[in-house]
Design a protein around this motif. Structure first.
Motif, PDB file in Angstrom:
ATOM      1  N   CYS A  20     -42.669 132.670  51.110  1.00 59.69           N
ATOM      2  CA  CYS A  20     -42.608 133.626  49.997  1.00 59.69           C
ATOM      3  C   CYS A  20     -43.090 133.033  48.681  1.00 59.69           C
ATOM      4  CB  CYS A  20     -41.198 134.195  49.840  1.00 59.69           C
ATOM      5  SG  CYS A  20     -39.975 133.036  49.219  1.00 59.69           S
ATOM      6  N   ILE A  21     -43.414 131.742  48.672  1.00 61.95           N
ATOM      7  CA  ILE A  21     -43.961 131.097  47.474  1.00 61.95           C
ATOM      8  C   ILE A  21     -45.342 130.586  47.837  1.00 61.95           C
ATOM      9  CG2 ILE A  21     -43.635 129.323  45.727  1.00 61.95           C
ATOM     10  CD1 ILE A  21     -41.390 131.324  45.691  1.00 61.95           C
ATOM     11  N   PHE A  22     -46.386 131.227  47.328  1.00 64.15           N
ATOM     12  CA  PHE A  22     -47.761 130.913  47.719  1.00 64.15           C
ATOM     13  C   PHE A  22     -48.388 129.858  46.815  1.00 64.15           C
ATOM     14  CE2 PHE A  22     -47.853 135.610  49.042  1.00 64.15           C
ATOM     15  CZ  PHE A  22     -47.291 135.315  50.262  1.00 64.15           C
ATOM     16  N   GLY A  23     -49.150 128.960  47.437  1.00 64.16           N
ATOM     17  CA  GLY A  23     -49.966 128.015  46.687  1.00 64.16           C
ATOM     18  C   GLY A  23     -49.206 126.982  45.894  1.00 64.16           C
ATOM     19  N   LYS A  24     -47.963 126.717  46.267  1.00 63.33           N
ATOM     20  CA  LYS A  24     -47.141 125.774  45.509  1.00 63.33           C
ATOM     21  C   LYS A  24     -46.520 124.717  46.422  1.00 63.33           C
ATOM     22  CE  LYS A  24     -47.979 127.666  41.622  1.00 63.33           C
ATOM     23  NZ  LYS A  24     -48.823 126.926  40.660  1.00 63.33           N
ATOM     24  N   LYS A  25     -47.325 124.169  47.317  1.00 62.21           N
ATOM     25  CA  LYS A  25     -46.807 123.194  48.272  1.00 62.21           C
ATOM     26  C   LYS A  25     -46.285 121.938  47.576  1.00 62.21           C
ATOM     27  CE  LYS A  25     -49.506 124.635  52.300  1.00 62.21           C
ATOM     28  NZ  LYS A  25     -50.439 124.207  53.372  1.00 62.21           N
ATOM     29  N   ASP A  26     -47.013 121.465  46.572  1.00 58.12           N
ATOM     30  CA  ASP A  26     -46.571 120.259  45.868  1.00 58.12           C
ATOM     31  C   ASP A  26     -45.256 120.492  45.131  1.00 58.12           C
ATOM     32  OD1 ASP A  26     -48.753 118.862  46.756  1.00 58.12           O
ATOM     33  OD2 ASP A  26     -49.907 119.091  44.901  1.00 58.12           O
ATOM     34  N   GLU A  27     -45.167 121.645  44.462  1.00 62.77           N
ATOM     35  CA  GLU A  27     -43.959 121.947  43.692  1.00 62.77           C
ATOM     36  C   GLU A  27     -42.745 122.095  44.609  1.00 62.77           C
ATOM     37  OE1 GLU A  27     -46.895 123.309  43.301  1.00 62.77           O
ATOM     38  OE2 GLU A  27     -47.431 122.565  41.301  1.00 62.77           O
ATOM     39  N   ILE A  28     -42.951 122.706  45.780  1.00 61.73           N
ATOM     40  CA  ILE A  28     -41.869 122.814  46.765  1.00 61.73           C
ATOM     41  C   ILE A  28     -41.467 121.419  47.240  1.00 61.73           C
ATOM     42  CG2 ILE A  28     -41.331 123.583  49.115  1.00 61.73           C
ATOM     43  CD1 ILE A  28     -43.005 126.100  48.509  1.00 61.73           C
ATOM     44  N   MET A  29     -42.456 120.566  47.419  1.00 60.34           N
ATOM     45  CA  MET A  29     -42.178 119.183  47.816  1.00 60.34           C
ATOM     46  C   MET A  29     -41.304 118.484  46.776  1.00 60.34           C
ATOM     47  SD  MET A  29     -42.764 116.610  49.961  1.00 60.34           S
ATOM     48  CE  MET A  29     -44.274 116.964  50.868  1.00 60.34           C
ATOM     49  N   TRP A  30     -41.572 118.718  45.485  1.00 63.75           N
ATOM     50  CA  TRP A  30     -40.788 118.056  44.443  1.00 63.75           C
ATOM     51  C   TRP A  30     -39.350 118.566  44.429  1.00 63.75           C
ATOM     52  CZ3 TRP A  30     -43.746 114.535  44.723  1.00 63.75           C
ATOM     53  CH2 TRP A  30     -45.083 114.532  44.354  1.00 63.75           C
ATOM     54  N   LEU A  31     -39.169 119.877  44.646  1.00 64.82           N
ATOM     55  CA  LEU A  31     -37.801 120.402  44.694  1.00 64.82           C
ATOM     56  C   LEU A  31     -37.031 119.811  45.866  1.00 64.82           C
ATOM     57  CD1 LEU A  31     -37.865 124.202  43.750  1.00 64.82           C
ATOM     58  CD2 LEU A  31     -37.667 122.196  42.296  1.00 64.82           C
ATOM     59  N   LEU A  32     -37.692 119.677  47.001  1.00 66.84           N
ATOM     60  CA  LEU A  32     -37.041 119.091  48.175  1.00 66.84           C
ATOM     61  C   LEU A  32     -36.756 117.606  47.943  1.00 66.84           C
ATOM     62  CD1 LEU A  32     -38.964 120.776  51.139  1.00 66.84           C
ATOM     63  CD2 LEU A  32     -36.668 121.281  50.307  1.00 66.84           C
ATOM     64  N   THR A  33     -37.657 116.935  47.248  1.00 60.79           N
ATOM     65  CA  THR A  33     -37.419 115.530  46.913  1.00 60.79           C
ATOM     66  C   THR A  33     -36.178 115.399  46.051  1.00 60.79           C
ATOM     67  OG1 THR A  33     -39.797 115.032  47.009  1.00 60.79           O
ATOM     68  CG2 THR A  33     -38.396 113.498  45.785  1.00 60.79           C
ATOM     69  N   ALA A  34     -36.055 116.277  45.060  1.00 63.62           N
ATOM     70  CA  ALA A  34     -34.900 116.222  44.157  1.00 63.62           C
ATOM     71  C   ALA A  34     -33.605 116.530  44.884  1.00 63.62           C
ATOM     72  CB  ALA A  34     -35.102 117.203  43.000  1.00 63.62           C
ATOM     73  N   ILE A  35     -33.615 117.545  45.761  1.00 65.78           N
ATOM     74  CA  ILE A  35     -32.381 117.911  46.454  1.00 65.78           C
ATOM     75  C   ILE A  35     -31.990 116.822  47.442  1.00 65.78           C
ATOM     76  CG2 ILE A  35     -33.306 119.204  48.439  1.00 65.78           C
ATOM     77  CD1 ILE A  35     -30.439 120.425  46.242  1.00 65.78           C
ATOM     78  N   ALA A  36     -32.974 116.165  48.075  1.00 57.26           N
ATOM     79  CA  ALA A  36     -32.669 115.061  48.985  1.00 57.26           C
ATOM     80  C   ALA A  36     -32.147 113.853  48.222  1.00 57.26           C
ATOM     81  CB  ALA A  36     -33.908 114.677  49.790  1.00 57.26           C
ATOM     82  N   ALA A  37     -32.608 113.690  46.979  1.00 58.92           N
ATOM     83  CA  ALA A  37     -32.149 112.575  46.151  1.00 58.92           C
ATOM     84  C   ALA A  37     -30.829 112.890  45.459  1.00 58.92           C
ATOM     85  CB  ALA A  37     -33.209 112.229  45.107  1.00 58.92           C
TER      86      ALA A  37
END
Length: 317
Positions: A20-37
């Motif tokens: 549901c979020i198009f063209g934002k693979k890097d930004e999604i990666m950063w959110l997942l990085t933050a939540i994992a950290a």
């Protein structure tokens, strides 16, 4: 949960958000990085770029409780933390939790809240609890605060203090979508799919396990020395008035570990540190006024530091 399972769960969350979020693979990666950290994120961007949708998609994907706080000058600390109300039948005060009591909290336009209200958020971010009428209430686990602010409009806003900026493990920008993704939004019937329609692909317990596994990702001593040199390099730069704090070093290490996990590795590479460094450090650097007048920015200063510090080779894994 094992290391491989953690990677699979993170990949499921990533794909679910991308639906549901198009063209934002890097930004999604950063959110997942933050939540994992296990950290909080400041999202600075203009309105309409999908900040709320992205955070809501994350909350829906992990099955967490999501609350949104619309910040404004009238917002009181008790509007965030909750309040004790006298209950006549029970003949005692009963705590009514505020919106901060959630796994994922979005503080929209955080810089519109007064400094007194921001202090309530500061306690929650750092201590993972809130205090109401002398009683301490722990926040749920995991807990992550995602705050947004508009970089253009400053009327009626309050500058975030350095102490609060330092509590955000990352600062990111969503940005406008690329042309192909924006065309999909305009032409495809289901392109406006709301994050509300997403189903959970992970559980809160799994996110707690992922944070534990990310914390255990191996960091070679040479990478620790490299990371430390970067942190100290920001403090010694001639253009910097206030460099990265020890808390920034801890945040950089945590994000490098989480990013390495998302890259399907059990160890951190120097490139992991270099990749996440701008997101973790730039908002923590405060430049001298004369350096700003000469055109220096936190980004340009950090790039200079990254170029000056030699990258370690021959690590143990």
């Amino acid at each position: 949960m094992e290391h491989q399972q953690a990677i699979q769960v993170l990949e499921l969350i990533k794909r679910n958000m991308e639906s549901c979020i198009f063209g934002k693979k890097d930004e999604i990666m950063w959110l997942l990085t933050a939540i994992a950290a296990g950290g909080h994120v400041l999202i600075e961007d203009v309105p309409g770029t999908g900040k709320t949708q992205m955070v809501k998609a994350l909350a829906k994907s992990i099955g967490g409780e999501f609350h949104r706080i619309q910040c404004n000058p009238d917002l009181l600390p008790t509007d965030i933390t909750g309040v004790s109300i006298y209950h006549p039948k029970q003949e005692q005060f009963v705590f009514r939790p505020g919106p901060i009591m959630a796994n994922i909290v979005l503080a929209d336009e955080i810089n519109r809240a007064t400094t007194k209200t921001q202090s309530a958020l500061l306690e929650a971010m750092e201590e993972r609890h809130v205090s109401v009428d002398g009683v301490t209430y722990p926040l749920p686990k995991p807990f992550a605060l995602f705050a947004t602010q508009n970089p253009i409009e400053f009327d009626g806003t309050y500058t975030l203090p350095e102490a609060q900026l330092d509590r955000f493990i990352m600062k990111i920008s969503i940005g406008y979508p690329d042309e192909a993704s924006e065309k999909r939004l305009l032409t495809e019937p289901n392109a406006h799919r709301s994050a509300d329609g997403l189903s959970a692909v992970a559980s809160i317990e799994e996110i707690n396990d992922i944070q534990r596994i990310a914390e255990g990702v191996h960091v070679d001593s040479s990478v620790v020395d490299y990371l430390l040199a970067l942190i100290r390099g920001t403090r010694n730069h001639a253009s910097v008035l206030l460099g990265a704090s020890p808390r920034a070093g801890v945040a950089l290490a945590a994000c490098a570990k989480a990013y390495a996990l998302l890259q399907r590795r059990t160890f951190v590479l120097p490139d992991d540190v270099k990749t996440v460094a701008p997101l973790v450090l730039e908002h923590r650097l405060h430049l001298r006024s004369e350096a700003r007048m000469q055109g220096a920015t936190p980004s340009s200063v950090l790039q200079q530091v990254l170029r000056q510090i030699p990258v370690p080779v021959g690590m143990e894994r």
